[in-house]
Design a protein around this motif. Structure first.
Motif, PDB file in Angstrom:
ATOM      1  N   ARG A  26      -0.942   1.279  29.392  1.00 36.54           N
ATOM      2  CA  ARG A  26      -0.884   2.687  29.007  1.00 36.54           C
ATOM      3  C   ARG A  26      -1.803   3.533  29.890  1.00 36.54           C
ATOM      4  NH1 ARG A  26       0.329   5.565  23.818  1.00 36.54           N
ATOM      5  NH2 ARG A  26       1.553   3.699  23.592  1.00 36.54           N
ATOM      6  N   ARG A  27      -3.039   3.030  30.135  1.00 35.65           N
ATOM      7  CA  ARG A  27      -3.963   3.764  31.011  1.00 35.65           C
ATOM      8  C   ARG A  27      -3.384   3.896  32.419  1.00 35.65           C
ATOM      9  NH1 ARG A  27      -7.595   0.990  28.058  1.00 35.65           N
ATOM     10  NH2 ARG A  27      -7.806  -0.706  29.546  1.00 35.65           N
ATOM     11  N   GLN A  28      -2.823   2.771  32.921  1.00 34.04           N
ATOM     12  CA  GLN A  28      -2.211   2.827  34.249  1.00 34.04           C
ATOM     13  C   GLN A  28      -1.024   3.804  34.262  1.00 34.04           C
ATOM     14  OE1 GLN A  28      -1.176  -1.181  35.250  1.00 34.04           O
ATOM     15  NE2 GLN A  28      -3.295  -1.763  35.798  1.00 34.04           N
ATOM     16  N   LEU A  29      -0.267   3.773  33.167  1.00 33.61           N
ATOM     17  CA  LEU A  29       0.861   4.689  33.060  1.00 33.61           C
ATOM     18  C   LEU A  29       0.365   6.139  33.050  1.00 33.61           C
ATOM     19  CD1 LEU A  29       3.883   5.240  32.665  1.00 33.61           C
ATOM     20  CD2 LEU A  29       3.499   5.045  30.196  1.00 33.61           C
ATOM     21  N   GLU A  30      -0.696   6.414  32.310  1.00 39.50           N
ATOM     22  CA  GLU A  30      -1.254   7.765  32.276  1.00 39.50           C
ATOM     23  C   GLU A  30      -1.769   8.181  33.650  1.00 39.50           C
ATOM     24  OE1 GLU A  30      -4.183   7.729  29.191  1.00 39.50           O
ATOM     25  OE2 GLU A  30      -2.682   7.729  27.587  1.00 39.50           O
ATOM     26  N   GLU A  31      -2.448   7.235  34.338  1.00 39.75           N
ATOM     27  CA  GLU A  31      -2.936   7.524  35.689  1.00 39.75           C
ATOM     28  C   GLU A  31      -1.766   7.817  36.635  1.00 39.75           C
ATOM     29  OE1 GLU A  31      -5.340   4.274  37.044  1.00 39.75           O
ATOM     30  OE2 GLU A  31      -6.854   4.576  35.481  1.00 39.75           O
ATOM     31  N   GLN A  32      -0.760   6.944  36.545  1.00 35.55           N
ATOM     32  CA  GLN A  32       0.398   7.132  37.418  1.00 35.55           C
ATOM     33  C   GLN A  32       1.153   8.422  37.050  1.00 35.55           C
ATOM     34  OE1 GLN A  32       0.938   5.414  40.139  1.00 35.55           O
ATOM     35  NE2 GLN A  32      -0.860   4.173  39.633  1.00 35.55           N
ATOM     36  N   THR A  33       1.194   8.719  35.746  1.00 37.88           N
ATOM     37  CA  THR A  33       1.849   9.965  35.309  1.00 37.88           C
ATOM     38  C   THR A  33       1.074  11.162  35.851  1.00 37.88           C
ATOM     39  OG1 THR A  33       2.615   8.879  33.288  1.00 37.88           O
ATOM     40  CG2 THR A  33       2.622  11.276  33.295  1.00 37.88           C
ATOM     41  N   HIS A  34      -0.254  11.071  35.785  1.00 36.73           N
ATOM     42  CA  HIS A  34      -1.084  12.149  36.331  1.00 36.73           C
ATOM     43  C   HIS A  34      -0.853  12.285  37.845  1.00 36.73           C
ATOM     44  CE1 HIS A  34      -4.412  14.857  36.870  1.00 36.73           C
ATOM     45  NE2 HIS A  34      -4.937  14.050  37.788  1.00 36.73           N
ATOM     46  N   LYS A  35      -0.848  11.146  38.544  1.00 40.14           N
ATOM     47  CA  LYS A  35      -0.607  11.166  39.992  1.00 40.14           C
ATOM     48  C   LYS A  35       0.791  11.734  40.294  1.00 40.14           C
ATOM     49  CE  LYS A  35      -3.592   7.279  41.307  1.00 40.14           C
ATOM     50  NZ  LYS A  35      -3.628   5.898  41.809  1.00 40.14           N
ATOM     51  N   LEU A  36       1.763  11.284  39.472  1.00 40.54           N
ATOM     52  CA  LEU A  36       3.123  11.775  39.659  1.00 40.54           C
ATOM     53  C   LEU A  36       3.197  13.285  39.420  1.00 40.54           C
ATOM     54  CD1 LEU A  36       6.143  11.263  40.141  1.00 40.54           C
ATOM     55  CD2 LEU A  36       6.365  10.812  37.686  1.00 40.54           C
ATOM     56  N   SER A  37       2.531  13.730  38.370  1.00 41.44           N
ATOM     57  CA  SER A  37       2.508  15.162  38.067  1.00 41.44           C
ATOM     58  C   SER A  37       1.865  15.938  39.217  1.00 41.44           C
ATOM     59  CB  SER A  37       1.732  15.393  36.765  1.00 41.44           C
ATOM     60  OG  SER A  37       1.616  16.768  36.511  1.00 41.44           O
ATOM     61  N   PHE A  38       0.754  15.403  39.731  1.00 41.68           N
ATOM     62  CA  PHE A  38       0.071  16.048  40.862  1.00 41.68           C
ATOM     63  C   PHE A  38       0.989  16.060  42.089  1.00 41.68           C
ATOM     64  CE2 PHE A  38      -2.651  15.792  44.647  1.00 41.68           C
ATOM     65  CZ  PHE A  38      -3.384  16.960  44.479  1.00 41.68           C
ATOM     66  N   ALA A  39       1.639  14.899  42.338  1.00 39.00           N
ATOM     67  CA  ALA A  39       2.539  14.803  43.491  1.00 39.00           C
ATOM     68  C   ALA A  39       3.718  15.765  43.339  1.00 39.00           C
ATOM     69  CB  ALA A  39       3.043  13.374  43.657  1.00 39.00           C
ATOM     70  N   LEU A  40       4.243  15.882  42.111  1.00 35.70           N
ATOM     71  CA  LEU A  40       5.344  16.828  41.882  1.00 35.70           C
ATOM     72  C   LEU A  40       4.893  18.261  42.116  1.00 35.70           C
ATOM     73  CD1 LEU A  40       7.071  15.261  38.732  1.00 35.70           C
ATOM     74  CD2 LEU A  40       7.954  15.345  41.068  1.00 35.70           C
ATOM     75  N   GLY A  41       3.659  18.570  41.693  1.00 36.61           N
ATOM     76  CA  GLY A  41       3.104  19.902  41.975  1.00 36.61           C
ATOM     77  C   GLY A  41       2.986  20.146  43.473  1.00 36.61           C
ATOM     78  N   GLU A  42       2.490  19.132  44.188  1.00 35.86           N
ATOM     79  CA  GLU A  42       2.383  19.244  45.648  1.00 35.86           C
ATOM     80  C   GLU A  42       3.761  19.415  46.290  1.00 35.86           C
ATOM     81  OE1 GLU A  42      -0.348  19.177  47.857  1.00 35.86           O
ATOM     82  OE2 GLU A  42      -1.434  19.596  46.001  1.00 35.86           O
TER      83      GLU A  42
END
Length: 193
Positions: A63-79
């Motif tokens: 779950r933590r890894q998923l949250e981290e990856q979701t955060h990274k994905l969200s950041f990447a989508l913003g970029e």
């Protein structure tokens, strides 16, 4: 807990965590149904509880890894969204400049074609003028030759007239001398009588 309800709940999300939890509950239900066989079941229950704790730990990490990856994905989508906007702006600017350059090139090509046509017209006019000048030069040359011939002809005529006048003057002089000598002779002839 109702087995049917528990089974329906596990059918919705069949993860290993849920399978272990279902098995654990099944054991608890069996234990309640048969209290005499508790020792092996307790051992199995402890094993299952350990597995459940491990699964919960793995699930927490996942779950933590998923949250981290979701955060990274969200950041990447913003970029990506920012870069997409920049790309669209750059594309619009490029298209605008390209259209301006293309219009300028078309205008210059038309101007070049117009100038080329004008040069060809002027070249044709120059060639016509050169032909006309050549004809005029030929006419002038012919007229000069005619003028030279006429001058020579007039000189001959003047020379002939001069000679003729000299001859006439000589003849007139001779005639006047001849008349004068005739007048002198005529009285002498009448005297001898």
């Amino acid at each position: 807990i109702n087995r049917k309800a528990w089974s329906m709940e596990t059918d919705r999300s069949p993860s290993s965590y849920m399978v272990v939890t279902e098995q654990l509950r099944d054991l608890v239900l069996l234990r309640d149904d048969r209290p005499t066989r508790t020792e092996p079941l307790k051992q199995r229950l402890n094993e299952l509880e350990l597995q459940l704790l491990e699964e919960q730990s793995v699930h927490g990490n996942t779950r933590r890894q998923l949250e981290e990856q979701t955060h990274k994905l969200s950041f990447a989508l913003g970029e990506i969204e920012i870069l997409t906007r920049r790309l669209e702006t750059s594309h619009t600017t490029f298209k605008s400049r390209f259209n301006e350059a293309e219009s300028k090139v078309v205008s210059e090509v038309l101007e070049k074609e117009h100038l080329t046509e004008r040069c060809e017209e002027l070249g044709s006019t120059c060639r016509q003028q050169e032909l006309l000048l050549s004809k005029k030069d030929d006419e002038i040359r012919d007229l000069k030759q005619k003028l030279v011939k006429q001058k020579e002809s007039y000189k001959r005529e003047v020379a002939e007239l001069h000679v003729q006048m000299q001859q006439e003057a000589y003849m007139a002089q001779m005639m006047s001398k001849g008349q004068a000598s005739n007048t002198e002779r005529t009285p002498k002839q009448s005297r001898p009588r």
